[in-house]
Design a protein around this motif. Structure first.
Motif, short mmCIF file in Angstrom:
data_model
loop_
_atom_site.label_atom_id
_atom_site.label_comp_id
_atom_site.label_asym_id
_atom_site.label_seq_id
_atom_site.Cartn_x
_atom_site.Cartn_y
_atom_site.Cartn_z
N GLU A 98 1.11 -1.04 0.13
CA GLU A 98 0.67 -0.14 0.39
C GLU A 98 1.22 1.48 -0.34
O GLU A 98 0.40 2.18 -0.73
CB GLU A 98 -0.84 -0.24 1.17
CG GLU A 98 -2.33 1.56 1.40
CD GLU A 98 -2.73 1.18 0.28
OE1 GLU A 98 -3.48 2.44 -0.23
OE2 GLU A 98 -3.00 0.10 -0.81
N ILE A 99 1.89 0.87 0.86
CA ILE A 99 2.73 2.19 0.77
C ILE A 99 3.70 3.05 -0.31
O ILE A 99 3.45 3.53 -1.23
CB ILE A 99 3.91 1.97 1.78
CG1 ILE A 99 3.39 2.10 3.15
CG2 ILE A 99 5.00 3.38 1.66
CD1 ILE A 99 4.54 1.69 3.68
N ILE A 100 3.97 1.09 -1.25
CA ILE A 100 4.44 1.28 -3.01
C ILE A 100 2.96 2.19 -3.85
O ILE A 100 3.65 2.98 -4.69
CB ILE A 100 5.17 0.55 -2.86
CG1 ILE A 100 6.29 0.09 -1.92
CG2 ILE A 100 5.16 0.92 -4.62
CD1 ILE A 100 6.76 -1.72 -2.28
N ASP A 101 1.82 1.78 -3.70
CA ASP A 101 0.86 2.43 -4.14
C ASP A 101 0.60 3.57 -4.36
O ASP A 101 0.22 4.10 -5.32
CB ASP A 101 0.03 0.86 -4.21
CG ASP A 101 -1.40 1.36 -4.85
OD1 ASP A 101 -1.47 1.94 -6.21
OD2 ASP A 101 -2.50 1.76 -4.78
N GLY B 167 1.80 9.76 -10.88
CA GLY B 167 0.36 9.34 -12.21
C GLY B 167 0.49 8.47 -12.65
O GLY B 167 0.05 8.05 -13.82
N PHE B 168 1.04 7.28 -11.80
CA PHE B 168 0.15 5.93 -12.27
C PHE B 168 -0.82 4.77 -11.15
O PHE B 168 -0.18 5.23 -10.36
CB PHE B 168 1.70 4.97 -12.30
CG PHE B 168 2.61 5.40 -13.17
CD1 PHE B 168 3.12 4.96 -14.72
CD2 PHE B 168 3.68 5.86 -12.88
CE1 PHE B 168 3.80 5.44 -14.79
CE2 PHE B 168 5.02 6.52 -13.20
CZ PHE B 168 4.90 6.16 -14.58
N ASP B 169 -1.83 5.02 -11.79
CA ASP B 169 -3.32 4.59 -11.37
C ASP B 169 -2.78 3.17 -10.94
O ASP B 169 -3.20 2.20 -12.43
CB ASP B 169 -4.01 4.84 -12.24
CG ASP B 169 -5.45 4.44 -10.96
OD1 ASP B 169 -5.26 3.83 -10.30
OD2 ASP B 169 -6.53 4.85 -11.55
N ASN B 170 -2.67 1.70 -9.69
CA ASN B 170 -2.19 0.70 -9.71
C ASN B 170 -3.76 0.04 -9.16
O ASN B 170 -3.08 -0.98 -10.04
CB ASN B 170 -1.51 1.00 -8.58
CG ASN B 170 -0.54 -0.70 -8.24
OD1 ASN B 170 -0.15 -0.97 -9.53
ND2 ASN B 170 -0.35 -1.14 -7.49
N THR B 171 -4.17 1.01 -9.70
CA THR B 171 -6.17 -0.04 -9.82
C THR B 171 -6.01 -0.88 -11.24
O THR B 171 -7.33 -0.78 -11.74
CB THR B 171 -6.96 0.91 -9.19
OG1 THR B 171 -7.27 2.31 -10.05
CG2 THR B 171 -6.86 1.23 -7.72
N LYS C 40 8.86 -2.41 -9.15
CA LYS C 40 10.00 -3.26 -9.20
C LYS C 40 11.41 -2.52 -7.80
O LYS C 40 11.73 -2.83 -6.64
CB LYS C 40 11.02 -3.58 -10.16
CG LYS C 40 11.56 -4.50 -9.87
CD LYS C 40 11.85 -5.59 -11.28
CE LYS C 40 13.23 -6.34 -11.20
NZ LYS C 40 13.38 -7.65 -12.42
N SER C 41 11.28 -0.91 -8.67
CA SER C 41 12.08 -0.41 -8.29
C SER C 41 11.40 0.15 -6.76
O SER C 41 13.07 0.35 -5.61
CB SER C 41 13.07 1.33 -8.56
OG SER C 41 13.45 2.22 -8.18
N GLU C 42 10.89 0.46 -6.81
CA GLU C 42 10.29 0.62 -4.84
C GLU C 42 10.39 -0.40 -4.00
O GLU C 42 11.00 -0.12 -2.77
CB GLU C 42 9.34 1.17 -4.46
CG GLU C 42 8.57 2.84 -5.36
CD GLU C 42 10.16 3.69 -4.85
OE1 GLU C 42 10.13 3.83 -3.75
OE2 GLU C 42 10.13 4.21 -5.72
#
Length: 352
Positions: free
Chosen positions: A188-191, A198-202, A226-228
């Motif tokens: 959730e922190i990464i999301d 600007g990236f909607d993970n949904t 992946k980086s996070e």
């Protein structure tokens, strides 16, 4: 009822129950039992889930069972977390700080368990946190308070407390930190961070744009996630290494090779990539300079030392933890092959 009396009663009765079945479930079970005893015909009837209806009933039960003023103190002293022994309350008037409260004993015949800690272990926890604080991987500790308190009437098994000694309340005042668990977990922190960029993970891809644009969006989002995740694991590795420089190995960070399952014991800032660890109740401490010095003087006794965990064995055990943290960090940044080579070199060196 003043605050001290509240803490005395809370740590004797409510805290052990909460440690067994959960913070909210514990106080609810107490209220449930109280109203069932009042009206045996209503046994099994659940208390209301609506907080507006439930809170007055809960307070009535607490007042009746633990004394006038207990419910008011329970509201004032906001319970943040409950462990097997310690209870963590938000500081009244200063929500940036918390107090960890635990009962301790100096009776050598009483073992630590639910609701009770040995005094020397609590003192060691303070020393470990001070060292970790110096290394920048623990919340700032502001004060430690102790005072005598009447021993609990019953032990962990509900039997009469056999101790002949009263107990000691042990209170640590420190900065409040938001744990990874408080933030909803590392995913959730990464999301949240990914969304801020600007990236909607949904969504797997934007609903508008060319196929090429959608594909580029997916690749960039996957690379960032992946980086996070790698940064998180690297931060944990660095924190463990900083702790090890102080001669400390935190042993309550969770199971598994990476030891990062206890998200309630880790605090992480995804923008600074800094990590802190909390709860230094379960740690191993090493005077590694002394151990290495003593081992050097007795190299020919290495095999005997290993059997008894004497200085050389302690040094080796400590270095094993440190090397594992280094390997974890190398793996986090993608150097899997180098990590394996490093591990092999270390094992060869130890064996020789």
């Amino acid at each position: 009822m003043d605050e001290q009396e509240f803490l005395n009663k809370f740590t004797e009765y409510l805290a052990p129950l909460m440690a067994h079945i959960g913070k909210k479930q514990g106080v609810r079970a107490v209220a449930q039992r109280y109203f069932e005893d009042l009206d045996v015909d209503s046994k099994g009837k659940e208390l209301p889930n609506n907080e507006k209806e439930y809170a007055p009933m809960r307070d009535e039960a607490l007042e009746s069972i633990y004394g006038k003023g207990f419910a008011e103190q329970y509201t004032k002293n906001k319970l943040i977390g409950q462990g097997g022994i310690g209870s963590v309350f938000e500081m009244q008037g200063d929500p940036s700080k918390v107090r960890k409260v635990q009962r301790t004993t100096e009776d050598p015949l009483i073992s630590p368990g639910i609701g009770i800690q040995r005094k020397e272990i609590a003192d060691d926890e303070v020393e470990a946190q001070l060292k970790a604080m110096k290394a920048g991987v623990a919340p700032r500790l502001h004060a430690v308070e102790t005072y005598p308190v009447a021993k609990r009437k019953y032990n962990n098994f509900g039997e009469d407390n056999p101790s002949k000694q009263d107990e000691i309340m042990h209170i640590m005042e420190m900065d409040k930190v938001s744990t990874v668990e408080d933030e909803g977990g590392i995913d959730e922190i990464i999301d949240k961070k990914v969304r801020n960029f600007g990236f909607d993970n949904t969504k797997d891809y934007p609903y508008k744009g060319t196929t090429e644009q959608k594909s580029r969006y997916i690749d960039r989002k996957d690379q960032m996630i992946k980086s996070e995740k790698a940064k998180y694991k690297l931060a944990l590795s660095k924190a463990r290494l900083k702790l090890s420089d102080e001669g400390i190995v935190h042993t309550d960070l969770g199971y598994g090779r990476e030891q990062d399952r206890r998200e309630d014991h880790l605090s992480y800032d995804p923008y600074s990539n800094e990590m802190q660890m909390i709860d230094y109740n379960q740690v191993e401490t090493f005077n590694h300079a002394h151990n290495l010095h003593e081992h050097t003087r007795n190299q020919n006794l290495k095999e005997e030392e290993l059997k008894d965990y004497t200085p050389g064995a302690n040094a080796e055990h400590f270095l094993d933890h440190k090397v594992n943290a280094i390997i974890q960090g190398m793996t986090a940044v993608g150097n899997q092959d180098l990590a394996l080579q490093f591990k092999g070199l270390y094992e060869e060196t130890v064996d020789s």
